[in-house]
Design a protein around this motif. Structure first.
Motif, PDB file in Angstrom:
ATOM      1  N   LEU A 177       0.465  -1.514   0.069  1.00  0.00           N
ATOM      2  CA  LEU A 177       0.026   0.179  -0.109  1.00  0.00           C
ATOM      3  C   LEU A 177       1.373   1.514   0.020  1.00  0.00           C
ATOM      4  N   PHE A 178       0.741   2.145  -1.346  1.00  0.00           N
ATOM      5  CA  PHE A 178       1.780   3.027  -1.005  1.00  0.00           C
ATOM      6  C   PHE A 178       0.670   4.640  -0.614  1.00  0.00           C
ATOM      7  N   ASP A 184       0.289   2.744 -10.374  1.00  0.00           N
ATOM      8  CA  ASP A 184      -0.339   1.058  -9.592  1.00  0.00           C
ATOM      9  C   ASP A 184       0.526   0.447  -9.260  1.00  0.00           C
ATOM     10  N   ALA A 185       1.617   0.772  -9.565  1.00  0.00           N
ATOM     11  CA  ALA A 185       2.544   0.028  -8.996  1.00  0.00           C
ATOM     12  C   ALA A 185       3.545   0.079  -8.809  1.00  0.00           C
ATOM     13  N   ASN A 224      -5.794   8.200  -3.398  1.00  0.00           N
ATOM     14  CA  ASN A 224      -4.687   8.041  -4.153  1.00  0.00           C
ATOM     15  C   ASN A 224      -3.805   7.443  -3.878  1.00  0.00           C
ATOM     16  N   LEU A 225      -4.247   6.226  -2.619  1.00  0.00           N
ATOM     17  CA  LEU A 225      -3.863   4.886  -2.056  1.00  0.00           C
ATOM     18  C   LEU A 225      -3.484   3.676  -3.226  1.00  0.00           C
ATOM     19  N   ARG A 226      -2.554   3.437  -3.350  1.00  0.00           N
ATOM     20  CA  ARG A 226      -2.518   2.160  -4.404  1.00  0.00           C
ATOM     21  C   ARG A 226      -2.577   1.362  -3.735  1.00  0.00           C
ATOM     22  N   CYS A 227      -2.956   0.148  -4.213  1.00  0.00           N
ATOM     23  CA  CYS A 227      -2.889  -1.487  -3.425  1.00  0.00           C
ATOM     24  C   CYS A 227      -2.331  -1.610  -4.667  1.00  0.00           C
ATOM     25  N   SER A 228      -1.591  -2.837  -4.670  1.00  0.00           N
ATOM     26  CA  SER A 228      -0.706  -3.579  -5.492  1.00  0.00           C
ATOM     27  C   SER A 228       0.322  -4.691  -4.874  1.00  0.00           C
ATOM     28  N   GLU A 229       0.525  -5.577  -6.222  1.00  0.00           N
ATOM     29  CA  GLU A 229       1.592  -6.756  -6.333  1.00  0.00           C
ATOM     30  C   GLU A 229       2.739  -5.944  -5.501  1.00  0.00           C
ATOM     31  N   VAL A 230       3.602  -6.902  -4.201  1.00  0.00           N
ATOM     32  CA  VAL A 230       4.419  -7.252  -3.570  1.00  0.00           C
ATOM     33  C   VAL A 230       5.878  -7.223  -5.194  1.00  0.00           C
TER      34      VAL A 230
END
Length: 308
Positions: A181-182, A189-190, A262-268
């Motif tokens: 999360l960033f 988006d990543a 603007n929080l993005r949840c992406s794969e590690v």
């Protein structure tokens, strides 16, 4: 100790009390579980000591500790009482009339995803069941199960694979994965691996010196992240990331509801294995009908959560 007193048929009712005392190692907790007064349980313990010509439970670190004689009695006592109960128990178990107090260990992550639905189900089908929830670290939770301090622990327990935990039982609730999360912008988006390492991080851990699975995976790759903020609660992490350059790498379900703005949840951006989310208990609770019912309810709630 005086010579062993003769065991009378009227003393048979003391054996379930002895079983619970050995399991709970605490007179007040045993009394609560047996739905008896503390003086009544203390009186029963005194009589049991006379019958067996042994103190059975003595004060030690952390409460009462069973003597060698009590430990010798524990398994045959449990088997004998289980046989008797199997002969007299009703074929159906009425949870609606069951009055019990269960003690669970859950992290705030586990509590957030399981407790709302679980409590809602209990209030409807088992209104006399009470829950007390604590948040123990992994080692503390396992020790509390072994000592009878808690009835059930729900979370991530790699320690179960180690020797010395043969008395613990567990079932898989679901497999969890990690996500990042960033704060992002536009179509971003990543994070690349380089960007991930360049940013400061939030680490969620109970113990100050406890490296997480994330740190261990990075170490195997020859890298280390900078931990700018360390906290003990998953639930606080998303708000720390919002509006900052911080990154939190967390269980996906713990950050899924926070993808707003603007929080993005992406794969590690590197290989990071998932982990099993389980419930675990001591084998002494294995044939406890109410305990088994609670485990089944938790599994049902977790199953619904895993399908979301």
């Amino acid at each position: 100790m005086s010579k062993t007193n003769k065991f009378h048929l009227s003393d048979l009712g003391l054996l379930p009390i002895l079983e619970v005392l050995i399991e709970e190692r605490h007179v007040s907790r045993a009394a609560m579980r047996l739905n008896r007064s503390q003086p009544a349980v203390s009186h029963a313990l005194a009589r049991l000591r006379d019958v067996f010509n042994d103190p059975l439970l003595v004060r030690g670190e952390g409460g009462l500790q069973p003597t060698a004689r009590a430990l010798q009695l524990a398994e045959p006592l449990a088997e004998a009482l289980a046989l008797v109960r199997s002969m007299v128990d009703q074929p159906t178990f009425d949870i609606g009339q069951c009055s019990r107090h269960f003690r669970l260990s859950l992290s705030d992550y586990g509590a957030a995803i399981l407790l709302p639905a679980l409590v809602s189900r209990l209030r409807k089908s088992a209104p006399l069941i009470d829950l007390s929830v604590v948040s123990y670290g992994r080692e503390r939770a396992i020790a509390a199960l072994m000592e009878g301090e808690i009835d059930l622990a729900v979370g991530v327990y790699p320690l179960l694979k180690q020797a010395g935990h043969g008395d613990l039982r567990s079932t898989l609730l679901f497999e969890e994965t990690f996500a990042c999360l960033f704060e992002g912008s536009g179509e971003r988006d990543a994070l690349s691996f380089e960007e991930y390492l360049a940013r400061p991080h939030v680490r969620v851990t109970v113990a100050l010196q406890d490296d997480s699975e994330v740190d261990e995976a990075l170490a195997r790759l020859g890298h280390k992240r900078r931990i700018a903020v360390q906290i003990p609660h998953w639930s606080a992490a998303p708000d720390l990331v919002r509006g900052t350059d911080l990154v939190v790498t967390a269980a996906r379900r713990s950050i899924r509801p926070s993808g707003t703005g603007n929080l993005r949840c992406s794969e590690v951006p590197f290989r990071l294995n998932g982990f099993p989310f389980v419930q675990t208990w001591h084998r002494r609770r294995e044939k406890d009908a109410a305990h088994r019912w609670l485990r089944e309810e938790i599994a049902m709630v977790a199953g619904s959560e895993s399908r979301i």
